[in-house]
Motif scaffolding. Structure first.
Motif, mmCIF file in Angstrom:
data_model
loop_
_atom_site.group_PDB
_atom_site.id
_atom_site.type_symbol
_atom_site.label_atom_id
_atom_site.label_comp_id
_atom_site.label_asym_id
_atom_site.label_seq_id
_atom_site.Cartn_x
_atom_site.Cartn_y
_atom_site.Cartn_z
ATOM 1 N N LEU A 338 -7.989 -4.178 2.484
ATOM 2 C CA LEU A 338 -8.388 -4.430 1.097
ATOM 3 C C LEU A 338 -9.672 -5.252 1.009
ATOM 4 O O LEU A 338 -10.162 -5.506 -0.098
ATOM 5 C CB LEU A 338 -7.279 -5.185 0.343
ATOM 6 C CG LEU A 338 -5.855 -4.616 0.414
ATOM 7 C CD1 LEU A 338 -4.915 -5.473 -0.426
ATOM 8 C CD2 LEU A 338 -5.823 -3.173 -0.048
ATOM 9 N N LEU A 349 -3.633 -4.874 -5.977
ATOM 10 C CA LEU A 349 -2.974 -4.043 -4.973
ATOM 11 C C LEU A 349 -2.049 -4.876 -4.079
ATOM 12 O O LEU A 349 -0.956 -4.420 -3.710
ATOM 13 C CB LEU A 349 -4.015 -3.304 -4.133
ATOM 14 C CG LEU A 349 -4.810 -2.210 -4.869
ATOM 15 C CD1 LEU A 349 -5.833 -1.580 -3.937
ATOM 16 C CD2 LEU A 349 -3.889 -1.149 -5.434
ATOM 17 N N MET A 353 1.882 -4.354 -3.617
ATOM 18 C CA MET A 353 2.488 -4.198 -2.292
ATOM 19 C C MET A 353 3.658 -5.172 -2.120
ATOM 20 O O MET A 353 4.737 -4.789 -1.622
ATOM 21 C CB MET A 353 1.435 -4.471 -1.225
ATOM 22 C CG MET A 353 1.977 -4.444 0.196
ATOM 23 S SD MET A 353 1.991 -2.812 0.895
ATOM 24 C CE MET A 353 0.239 -2.648 1.278
ATOM 25 N N ARG A 380 -1.241 2.877 -7.895
ATOM 26 C CA ARG A 380 -1.609 1.810 -6.954
ATOM 27 C C ARG A 380 -1.038 2.070 -5.566
ATOM 28 O O ARG A 380 -1.722 1.842 -4.553
ATOM 29 C CB ARG A 380 -1.125 0.449 -7.473
ATOM 30 C CG ARG A 380 -1.846 -0.027 -8.733
ATOM 31 C CD ARG A 380 -1.311 -1.385 -9.162
ATOM 32 N NE ARG A 380 -1.882 -1.837 -10.417
ATOM 33 C CZ ARG A 380 -1.535 -2.960 -11.049
ATOM 34 N NH1 ARG A 380 -0.589 -3.729 -10.534
ATOM 35 N NH2 ARG A 380 -2.114 -3.300 -12.189
ATOM 36 N N ARG A 383 -3.181 4.458 -3.766
ATOM 37 C CA ARG A 383 -4.378 3.825 -3.201
ATOM 38 C C ARG A 383 -4.049 3.100 -1.896
ATOM 39 O O ARG A 383 -4.801 3.155 -0.910
ATOM 40 C CB ARG A 383 -4.971 2.812 -4.196
ATOM 41 C CG ARG A 383 -5.623 3.401 -5.425
ATOM 42 C CD ARG A 383 -6.960 4.096 -5.103
ATOM 43 N NE ARG A 383 -7.858 3.287 -4.293
ATOM 44 C CZ ARG A 383 -8.700 2.367 -4.779
ATOM 45 N NH1 ARG A 383 -8.715 2.128 -6.084
ATOM 46 N NH2 ARG A 383 -9.502 1.701 -3.980
ATOM 47 N N LEU A 384 -2.910 2.394 -1.901
ATOM 48 C CA LEU A 384 -2.530 1.643 -0.708
ATOM 49 C C LEU A 384 -2.235 2.577 0.476
ATOM 50 O O LEU A 384 -2.573 2.256 1.631
ATOM 51 C CB LEU A 384 -1.298 0.774 -1.007
ATOM 52 C CG LEU A 384 -1.566 -0.447 -1.887
ATOM 53 C CD1 LEU A 384 -0.268 -1.044 -2.400
ATOM 54 C CD2 LEU A 384 -2.352 -1.507 -1.099
ATOM 55 N N TYR A 388 -4.021 2.209 4.061
ATOM 56 C CA TYR A 388 -3.243 1.823 5.236
ATOM 57 C C TYR A 388 -2.827 3.018 6.091
ATOM 58 O O TYR A 388 -2.521 2.861 7.273
ATOM 59 C CB TYR A 388 -1.978 1.057 4.798
ATOM 60 C CG TYR A 388 -2.260 -0.398 4.464
ATOM 61 C CD1 TYR A 388 -2.147 -1.390 5.425
ATOM 62 C CD2 TYR A 388 -2.642 -0.757 3.180
ATOM 63 C CE1 TYR A 388 -2.401 -2.717 5.111
ATOM 64 C CE2 TYR A 388 -2.897 -2.074 2.860
ATOM 65 C CZ TYR A 388 -2.774 -3.067 3.833
ATOM 66 O OH TYR A 388 -3.035 -4.371 3.522
ATOM 67 N N LEU A 392 1.813 2.091 6.964
ATOM 68 C CA LEU A 392 2.784 1.651 5.973
ATOM 69 C C LEU A 392 4.204 2.051 6.338
ATOM 70 O O LEU A 392 5.165 1.537 5.749
ATOM 71 C CB LEU A 392 2.437 2.221 4.593
ATOM 72 C CG LEU A 392 1.406 1.440 3.771
ATOM 73 C CD1 LEU A 392 1.240 2.070 2.409
ATOM 74 C CD2 LEU A 392 1.802 -0.016 3.626
#
Length: 420
Positions: A338, A349, A353, A380, A383-384, A388, A392
């Motif tokens: 990020l 974000l 998370m 969101r 996007r994460l 990642y 994740l």
């Protein structure tokens, strides 16, 4: 020297002996009756004053009878020496003896009530015997009355000296014990060896409990809280970093509040803006103290009107903040994807998370937690996943993210608003 007297020794002596000159023959008759008067006085005291019942026997009885003879003999000397250059000499010895008597009563644990009762009984019995002699000696009624007035004034002087001795002894003992208790408290907080603590507890006449619990509260609440706690609770004036919510903080070591009794202590501390540490064996209460200090260092103030801040409800936060620098490095490491984003976007974000991990991916719960629409959560998280990738889904990454994001960084709070 004698705090209970309202006049100096010489003034008292002049007051007692300066108004009446006793005939030498009458004085001799009175002096001859002193042993009998003393014995009768002690017998009556033991019969009428419960605190002395059965205690004035053997050598102790002989000492008290002798003290009564000396006291009455001193009074006769004062009368006979009226107008002498130094009338205070005999009275000084009598006052010193009375002062020592009061101090001795304090040392054996008797109150002044018992001694003052003994003075009253003694004065009554002594006067009954003495007045019989003075009347039979042909003294006028006016002289006998004046003799009685002076005798009772003399008894008042002796009892005042005894009160002073008793008060001074209690004050000295109290100061000495307070010093011993303060020393013990500091040794407990410093984690001194057990043998040192046991010696100090014995010296301070403090009965060791099973456990001690540290509590911190504003000093303004101290009196009302102590009234509800064990009289063996210890108090420290230790300066406490992190207790800015109290103008002046007090630290207590409360005995035997482990198990179910911990709720009782929490109830006593309710509404007093207090911090409550864990119960620990009394010789290891320094561990409770250190736990409280670490909790204070988190900067989480206790509620102004509610239950105390219980350190045992913040164990995870304490564990995570044991090494703040390592936690900061972990946050930097796991949030590296990020780092290229705008700060406000990265914060949103990271917040998403954290909620996603804590709510185990339940989108509606995350949306409710963040006060956003479920579609916003979906966007969101998309996007994460882009940032990642497959990490994740890796347990090690999930663990690091959970630990790093479990609590806000030091200096912030869970309630701190963010730009959504």
């Amino acid at each position: 020297m004698f705090g209970g007297n309202n006049m100096s020794e010489s003034e008292a002596a002049s007051h007692l002996g300066g108004r009446l000159e006793l005939d030498a023959q009458v004085a001799e008759r009175l002096r001859g009756r002193l042993p009998m008067v003393a014995a009768h006085t002690v017998t009556t005291i033991t019969a009428e004053v419960p605190a002395y019942s059965g205690t004035l026997t053997g050598q102790m009885r002989e000492k008290i009878e002798n003290a009564v003879r000396i006291a009455l003999g001193t009074f006769l000397q004062l009368i006979e020496r009226a107008g002498a250059a130094d009338p205070s000499t005999p009275l000084s010895r009598a006052l010193e003896a009375a002062y020592a008597l009061g101090a001795g009563e304090a040392r054996v644990g008797r109150s002044m009530d018992a001694l003052l009762a003994a003075y009253r009984v003694g004065a009554r019995v002594a006067w009954r015997e003495v007045s019989t002699t003075t009347v039979r000696s042909g003294l006028s009624a006016e002289t006998v009355a004046e003799f009685a007035e002076l005798m009772f004034a003399y008894i008042d002087e002796l009892s005042a000296a005894s009160v002073a001795g008793h008060s001074d002894e209690l004050a000295n003992v109290g100061r000495a014990r307070r010093r011993d208790l303060d020393r013990l408290t500091q040794q407990l907080l410093a984690g001194e060896p057990e043998e040192v603590l046991r010696r100090s507890a014995e010296r301070a006449e403090w009965p060791p409990p099973q456990t001690l619990t540290v509590a911190v509260l504003p000093r303004s609440s101290l009196r009302s809280v102590l009234a509800a706690l064990s009289p063996h609770t210890l108090e420290s004036g230790e300066d406490l970093p992190g207790a800015q919510w109290a103008e002046e903080a007090a630290l207590l070591l409360v005995p035997d509040m482990h198990g179910g009794r911990r709720r009782q202590l929490a109830t006593v501390l309710h509404g007093h803006r207090a911090v409550l540490g864990p119960a620990r064996p009394w010789v290891a209460v320094d561990r409770s103290y250190q736990r409280v200090l670490r909790t204070l260092a988190l900067g989480v103030p206790p509620p102004a009107d509610g239950p105390p801040l219980d350190t045992e409800q913040h164990l995870a936060r304490l564990v995570l903040h044991t090494d703040p620098e390592a936690l900061a490095d972990l946050r930097t490491q796991v949030l590296a994807p990020l780092a290229t984003l705008a700060p406000a976007t990265a914060a949103r974000l990271a917040e998403t998370m954290r909620s996603w991990l804590l709510h185990q991916g339940r989108r509606d719960d995350v949306a409710a937690d963040l006060f956003v629409h479920p579609q916003t959560v979906r966007y969101r998280m998309g996007r994460l996943r882009e940032l990642y990738g497959d990490r994740l889904h890796e347990p090690a990454t999930v663990l690091d993210l959970t630990v790093a994001l479990a609590f806000p960084p030091p200096g912030t709070t869970d309630d701190e608003p963010t730009d959504r």
